[in-house]
Design an enzyme around this catalytic site. Structure first.
Site, PDB file in Angstrom:
ATOM      1  N   SER A   1     -38.365 -44.786  -2.970  1.00 33.45           N
ATOM      2  CA  SER A   1     -37.487 -43.659  -2.839  1.00 33.45           C
ATOM      3  C   SER A   1     -35.994 -44.379  -1.895  1.00 33.45           C
ATOM      4  O   SER A   1     -36.147 -45.586  -0.768  1.00 33.45           O
ATOM      5  CB  SER A   1     -38.706 -42.980  -2.389  1.00 33.45           C
TER       6      SER A   1
ATOM      7  N   ASP B   1     -36.660 -42.196 -10.336  1.00 31.21           N
ATOM      8  CA  ASP B   1     -36.445 -43.361  -9.610  1.00 31.21           C
ATOM      9  C   ASP B   1     -37.660 -44.705 -10.065  1.00 31.21           C
ATOM     10  O   ASP B   1     -36.925 -45.430  -8.751  1.00 31.21           O
ATOM     11  CB  ASP B   1     -37.049 -42.840  -7.866  1.00 31.21           C
TER      12      ASP B   1
ATOM     13  N   THR C   1     -38.505 -33.685  -1.543  1.00 30.03           N
ATOM     14  CA  THR C   1     -37.302 -33.875  -2.916  1.00 30.03           C
ATOM     15  C   THR C   1     -37.897 -33.243  -4.044  1.00 30.03           C
ATOM     16  O   THR C   1     -39.602 -33.593  -3.949  1.00 30.03           O
ATOM     17  CB  THR C   1     -36.476 -34.398  -3.125  1.00 30.03           C
ATOM     18  N   LEU C   2     -36.659 -32.631  -5.189  1.00 28.11           N
ATOM     19  CA  LEU C   2     -37.909 -32.476  -6.327  1.00 28.11           C
ATOM     20  C   LEU C   2     -36.626 -33.621  -7.020  1.00 28.11           C
ATOM     21  O   LEU C   2     -37.153 -33.700  -8.497  1.00 28.11           O
ATOM     22  CB  LEU C   2     -38.086 -31.452  -6.692  1.00 28.11           C
ATOM     23  N   ASN C   3     -36.075 -34.550  -7.017  1.00 24.29           N
ATOM     24  CA  ASN C   3     -35.274 -35.453  -6.847  1.00 24.29           C
ATOM     25  C   ASN C   3     -34.116 -34.762  -7.823  1.00 24.29           C
ATOM     26  O   ASN C   3     -32.988 -34.346  -6.755  1.00 24.29           O
ATOM     27  CB  ASN C   3     -36.081 -36.326  -8.080  1.00 24.29           C
TER      28      ASN C   3
ATOM     29  N   GLY D   1     -29.428 -37.022  -0.325  1.00 22.60           N
ATOM     30  CA  GLY D   1     -28.517 -38.062  -0.731  1.00 22.60           C
ATOM     31  C   GLY D   1     -28.650 -39.177  -1.945  1.00 22.60           C
ATOM     32  O   GLY D   1     -28.001 -40.212  -1.404  1.00 22.60           O
ATOM     33  N   GLY D   2     -29.694 -39.175  -2.075  1.00 18.32           N
ATOM     34  CA  GLY D   2     -30.929 -40.207  -2.999  1.00 18.32           C
ATOM     35  C   GLY D   2     -29.917 -41.941  -2.064  1.00 18.32           C
ATOM     36  O   GLY D   2     -29.955 -41.669  -0.858  1.00 18.32           O
TER      37      GLY D   2
ATOM     38  N   THR E   1     -32.111 -32.728  -2.532  1.00 24.42           N
ATOM     39  CA  THR E   1     -33.048 -33.056  -1.463  1.00 24.42           C
ATOM     40  C   THR E   1     -33.139 -32.445  -0.536  1.00 24.42           C
ATOM     41  O   THR E   1     -32.010 -31.873  -0.134  1.00 24.42           O
ATOM     42  CB  THR E   1     -33.132 -34.831  -1.117  1.00 24.42           C
TER      43      THR E   1
HETATM   44  O1  DON Z   1     -36.323 -40.377  -3.374  1.00 24.56           O
HETATM   45  C1  DON Z   1     -35.521 -40.759  -3.643  1.00 24.56           C
HETATM   46  O2  DON Z   1     -35.002 -41.610  -3.307  1.00 24.56           O
HETATM   47  C2  DON Z   1     -34.942 -40.023  -4.341  1.00 24.56           C
HETATM   48  N1  DON Z   1     -35.442 -38.470  -4.999  1.00 24.56           N
HETATM   49  C3  DON Z   1     -34.261 -38.909  -3.111  1.00 24.56           C
HETATM   50  C4  DON Z   1     -32.951 -37.428  -4.318  1.00 24.56           C
HETATM   51  C5  DON Z   1     -32.048 -36.799  -3.167  1.00 24.56           C
HETATM   52  O3  DON Z   1     -31.517 -37.333  -1.917  1.00 24.56           O
HETATM   53  C6  DON Z   1     -31.234 -36.415  -3.966  1.00 24.56           C
HETATM   54  N2  DON Z   1     -29.981 -35.681  -3.463  1.00 24.56           N
HETATM   55  N3  DON Z   1     -29.222 -36.388  -3.634  1.00 24.56           N
END
Ligand code: DON
Length: 562
Positions: free
Chosen positions: A442, A413, A389-391, A463-464, A371
């Site tokens: 998200s 997600d 992000t693209l995820n 970072g999810g 992201t």
């Molecule tokens: O929206 C979210 O929480 C995820 N799609 C974010 C993904 C992300 O940060 C990827 N990076 N590690």
């Protein structure tokens, strides 16, 4: 001697580390404006706009489009995200441009006839794609709060796509990793492979298709993306490759404004994103709990402060995964979750806990930073925090015809099946089940922190779920431990989300003794390679100087000011 005795022993132990971090890492300073992103060229694009008289919102739109060119894994126009805006006149707002599930989506669309999740279906190919929001979000921000024309702010991105940019070591690594996937699609291979081979560091990457798409958007606006040729190309490609996207998905998509989710921590006001991101709520819950502990007296990275923070993370993630979902579809019990009484009772529970009973250990996973976040302040007093992000890296790894940009895999997600852990090992509830037109929950957490009504910090991260904890630790590093913003961003991190029941730590986060003390208390600890990438700006209360910090973990990024 007496003075030294008064310092709690654990703080004394950690003091040298604190000083070292503060001394060694220094932020970039500037008096007018500051742009911090994961790609230096994109930061330059933002500063160019600021110097030309644009405000932070103009620069944010320019950086958003520039990153879509020079950070192809993650910057995007095929994904979505959130923008937190603090205006110089005192207004605060959030632009929600999170993607939406297609109207033909169904709750069990990723399950086979036995009820099992079809491997890879949520992350690769057109079924994984949610309706992108970035172009609508950037358009909304520019129209309502910007001062420049779309053409002006998109010009840097168009030039970078047309004339090319030099591939970074980070890009080259990921182009290499995904080369075999790119090879399976001629239109992708034509852009991201050089005579069939991955681009190397320093190669010039020209993206003519993307330049063409950006020019169309610059000319005709979001209309071109949602009601014009771009929507048509995406839907046709989706139809050809087993997707369910329709023209109606695009023509009905709208970005929207939301009120920020706010909370107070030790006299600072935190503004972040409400659902459909869990980021603001979960961050505020963790801060609300930690407010009941004196982290600075307990000591930086002492076993006691670690335990308190880990337990706050446990409650935060437990509630996130249990209660939250798109508020257009489910009720989010935010008042109950964040009530003062609840925070206090959770803190009391933590205080009463001596040894942890670990359970439910699952195989750990390695997280990437796919992201991107950027932070901007201008000379007028506006501030913008954007995470989009693209995820996954390169999203669903598909590009529609000659549009030149990757589409997201944001459907992953959602809770695709109760009890099933997604790409980020999040096990979520039915509140986040798939529904047509619904936004997946998200973890993105763009944040602006205010002190006495003035902008103090602007930050966020990829970072999810680790976004939330990376932002939490950075805030604590500044507010509780007094670090300068660069030291706060660069300091080693840890992360805990309940499932898996493992505390991940970056190398050199803990001393051997602290590690053993935590293991004795019942925690499972694993060391992982560094993660997340906090891009932050701090404004000095005393003199208004802007201090920018690009995360050391992303050397291609830059804090640039003027
Ligand atoms: O929206 C979210 O929480 C995820 N799609 C974010 C993904 C992300 O940060 C990827 N990076 N590690």
């Amino acid at each position: 001697m007496l003075g030294i005795r008064k310092i709690p022993p654990l703080l004394l132990l950690s003091f040298p580390l604190l000083c070292m971090a503060g001394d060694v890492h220094q932020p970039v300073s500037a008096s007018q404006g500051m742009v911090v992103s994961e790609q230096k060229i994109a930061s330059q694009a933002g500063v160019t706009i600021l110097r030309a008289g644009g405000n932070a919102i103009d620069a944010a739109v320019a950086v958003g489009y520039a990153l879509a060119v020079v950070n192809p894994c993650c910057g995007n126009i095929g994904g979505g995200g959130f923008m937190v805006i603090r205006l110089a006149d005192g207004r605060n707002t959030v632009i929600n441009f999170r993607e939406k599930a297609p109207l033909r989506a169904t709750q069990n669309m990723f399950l086979d006839k036995f009820g099992n999740v079809v491997p890879g279906s949520t992350t690769n190919g057109y079924l994984a794609v949610a309706v992108p929001g970035t172009v609508a979000g950037l358009e909304l921000a520019l129209t309502r709060y910007g001062t420049m024309t779309r053409r002006q702010v998109m010009e840097p991105a168009i030039l970078l796509a047309e004339n090319g940019y030099r591939v970074t070591a980070f890009d080259a690594r990921w182009f290499q990793a995904y080369a075999s996937t790119f090879r399976t699609q001629p239109n992708v291979a034509a852009i991201f492979l050089k005579q069939g081979k991955p681009y190397q560091t320093g190669d010039l990457l020209i993206q003519q298709d993307l330049a063409q798409t950006l020019k169309l958007i610059a000319e005709n606006g979001a209309h071109e993306f949602y009601k014009g040729s771009i929507a048509r190309h995406i839907v046709e490609s989706s139809n050809r490759h087993g997707g369910i996207l329709t023209l109606e998905d695009f023509s009905t998509y709208q970005a929207e404004e939301l009120s920020p989710l706010t909370c107070r921590y030790r006299g600072y006001d935190v503004l972040s994103v409400p659902p459909p991101s869990s980021g603001g709520v979960t961050l505020c819950e963790m801060l609300g709990i930690l407010q009941h502990f004196s982290l600075s007296n307990e000591g930086f990275r002492s076993a006691q402060s670690m335990q308190n923070i880990i337990e706050a993370m446990r409650y935060g993630f437990n509630d996130r995964n249990t209660f939250l979902g798109d508020p257009d579809f489910v009720k989010n019990p935010l008042e109950q979750m964040l009530s003062r009484a609840r925070m206090e009772s959770l803190a009391d529970k933590i205080k009463a806990t001596r040894l942890i009973q670990p359970e439910n250990i699952m195989i750990d996973f390695h997280e990437n930073t796919d992201t991107t976040h950027y932070s901007i302040v201008d000379r007028f007093g506006n501030a913008v925090a954007v995470t989009y992000t693209l995820n996954g890296f390169f999203g669903a790894k598909v590009i529609a015809d000659h549009t030149g940009f990757f589409l997201n895999d944001e459907m992953d997600d959602f809770t695709v099946k109760p009890g099933f852990a997604n790409k980020f090992e999040l096990v979520q509830s039915s509140a986040n089940a798939i529904s047509p037109g619904k936004r997946p929950l998200s973890s993105m957490t763009p944040v602006i922190v205010m002190k006495n009504g003035r902008v103090f910090l602007v930050l966020g991260s990829p970072g999810g779920p680790r976004i939330i904890t990376a932002v939490l630790l950075t805030l604590i590093n500044v507010i509780d431990y007094g670090m300068n913003i660069r030291a706060a961003v660069d300091a080693p991190r840890f992360h805990y989300q309940g499932t898996p029941d493992i505390v991940d730590i970056e190398p050199l986060t803990l001393s051997f003794l602290t590690s053993k003390a935590l293991e004795y208390r019942g925690y499972h600890i694993t060391t992982q390679s560094p993660w997340a990438a906090v891009e932050a700006v701090l404004i000095d209360k005393a003199n208004g100087m802007r201090y920018g910090a690009n995360d050391d973990r992303r050397p291609d990024g830059a804090a640039l000011g003027y």
